[in-house]
Write an enzyme that holds these catalytic residues in place. Structure first.
Site, mmCIF file in Angstrom:
data_model
loop_
_atom_site.group_PDB
_atom_site.id
_atom_site.type_symbol
_atom_site.label_atom_id
_atom_site.label_comp_id
_atom_site.label_asym_id
_atom_site.label_seq_id
_atom_site.Cartn_x
_atom_site.Cartn_y
_atom_site.Cartn_z
ATOM 1 C CG ASP A 142 -7.529 -18.165 9.510
ATOM 2 O OD1 ASP A 142 -7.395 -17.245 8.678
ATOM 3 O OD2 ASP A 142 -7.808 -17.955 10.709
ATOM 4 C CD GLU A 153 -9.186 -12.062 9.737
ATOM 5 O OE1 GLU A 153 -9.691 -10.931 9.861
ATOM 6 O OE2 GLU A 153 -9.855 -13.125 9.866
#
Length: 415
Positions: free
Chosen positions: A83, A178
């Site tokens: 991400d 994350e």
């Protein structure tokens, strides 16, 4: 020797896929678009010859490179996240490649007058003569952490194509979310099955980190009372004014823009208010656990003092721990840091061992039983339009992964 073009092509392919995560969505992953890259990576890993490729229901991708040794060594892992940060747009990323950088200003977007200048970002001066990849000034780049993903995939492909390089079993994992603090929440450490791992999620070349902030969030809700301002004396309670008083009671110099190194801070990152209700959202950070606890206590004490002052329970505080300093878990197994440091030196790089002024999946993983220091991925100026990465740094990071696999095989022979 690693080839530049395949790594560049792979990196650009990854960053063009929008994988921005969402801090306000409790679902896992927080955005459906992360699945696009996850599914592509799962197929790519199979194509290059990785084994035990698994994309689970939570968007974690795990895979194995089997040992080619005739003796047993520890299983090591490499981890990166797919991400990108919600701090800045990750949609329609348009990477710009600047070969043989000459040290001058880089115009990211002429129409918008957006310039990446070494006069402001001094780190650029270290990369004269190298190939720099930048944004077009309208999005972030996504080197955090698609550079890490690129390097891990490229290193595994290199080891598969070069069976003469001896290594034990290697496990890799790519995590979602994350950037919103959830990357390790559903990470199955037992399933991963590594003795230790490394996150490829650091910044500039040479970074090696096994310390990070202790982290918490603090939500401060202040209730007010609105009446007609012409008749407000003794009746109105302006929550915005109390919020201002609350902020003024925190140390003015203990903020991100005035701290460095091991210095902690309070960071007000969101404020929303009216007379009747104001909400302050803070993050609290400190490397020292005792100081971290004192910071949380100070937030609570200020709320108590103001409640006592105004005679009402106007202020409510909710504090949630987010992650802790992984130094506690890494120090007992410092050989895993020593191995990485030795390889970095062998690749002609000066190690930069320092504390992370932030967090990483590795901190949470270390507390879940998987010691996990952090190694450079090579990028700079993460989470914004001025993000960039030297291609040569990605090449070196890839070589470090290969080198660690090789060194573990050598150092644990006969043990």
């Amino acid at each position: 020797m690693m080839q530049q073009d395949p790594i560049v092509d792979r990196f650009i392919r990854y960053v063009k896929i929008d994988t921005e995560s969402d801090p306000n969505n409790p679902e896992f992953p927080s955005t459906q678009k992360q699945w696009t890259l996850a599914k592509m990576l799962a197929e790519e890993l199979k194509e290059i010859g990785m084994q035990e490729v698994d994309l689970d229901k939570n968007c974690y991708i795990m895979a194995s490179l089997p040992s080619n040794l005739d003796y047993k060594v520890p299983v090591i892992g490499f981890v990166a996240h797919i991400d990108t940060s919600p701090d800045f747009s990750g949609k329609n990323v348009n990477p710009q490649i600047h070969p043989n950088y000459d040290g001058s200003d880089i115009v990211l977007n002429k129409a918008l007058n957006i310039v990446l200048s070494p006069s402001y970002f001094e780190s650029l001066e270290r990369y004269v003569g190298q190939t720099i990849i930048t944004t077009d000034g309208t999005t972030l780049l996504g080197a955090d952490d698609k550079a890490g993903v690129t390097e891990i995939v490229s290193a595994m492909e290199y080891l598969i194509k070069h069976p003469e390089i001896k290594h034990g079993k290697i496990r890799i994992c790519f995590t979602p979310d994350e950037e919103v603090g959830k990357g390790a929440h559903l990470f199955d450490v037992d399933k991963f099955g590594a003795d230790w791992a490394y996150t490829m999620d650091g910044s500039e070349i040479g970074e090696l980190e096994y310390e990070n902030f202790n982290a918490a969030s603090a939500s401060v809700s202040i209730a007010g009372k609105i009446v007609h301002p012409g008749y407000a004396k003794g009746k109105m309670i302006n929550s915005i004014s109390i919020a201002h008083e609350f902020m003024a009671m925190l140390p003015a110099n203990e903020v991100p823009e005035q701290t460095t190194g091991y210095e902690g801070f309070f960071h007000l990152h969101h404020l929303e208010g009216s007379v009747e209700k104001t909400t302050l959202e803070y993050i609290i950070r400190d490397h020292d656990f005792d100081l971290f606890e004192k910071r949380k206590y100070l937030i609570q004490r200020i709320a108590t003092d103001l409640n006592n002052k105004y005679g009402n329970n106007l202020i409510e505080v909710t504090i949630k721990d987010q992650y802790f300093n992984m130094k506690e878990k890494i120090t007992p197994v410092m050989h895993i840091v020593d191995i990485a440091e030795a390889v970095i030196k062998e690749k002609g790089i000066t190690p930069m061992i320092k504390a992370i002024r932030g967090g990483t999946d590795g901190s949470q993983l270390s507390f879940k039983g998987l010691p996990c220091p952090n190694i450079f991925a090579g990028g700079h100026n993460f989470h914004g339009r001025y993000e960039y990465i030297p291609v040569e740094s990605m090449l070196k990071a890839t070589e470090v992964i290969v080198g660690i696999a090789e060194k573990v095989a050598l150092e644990f022979r006969g043990k």
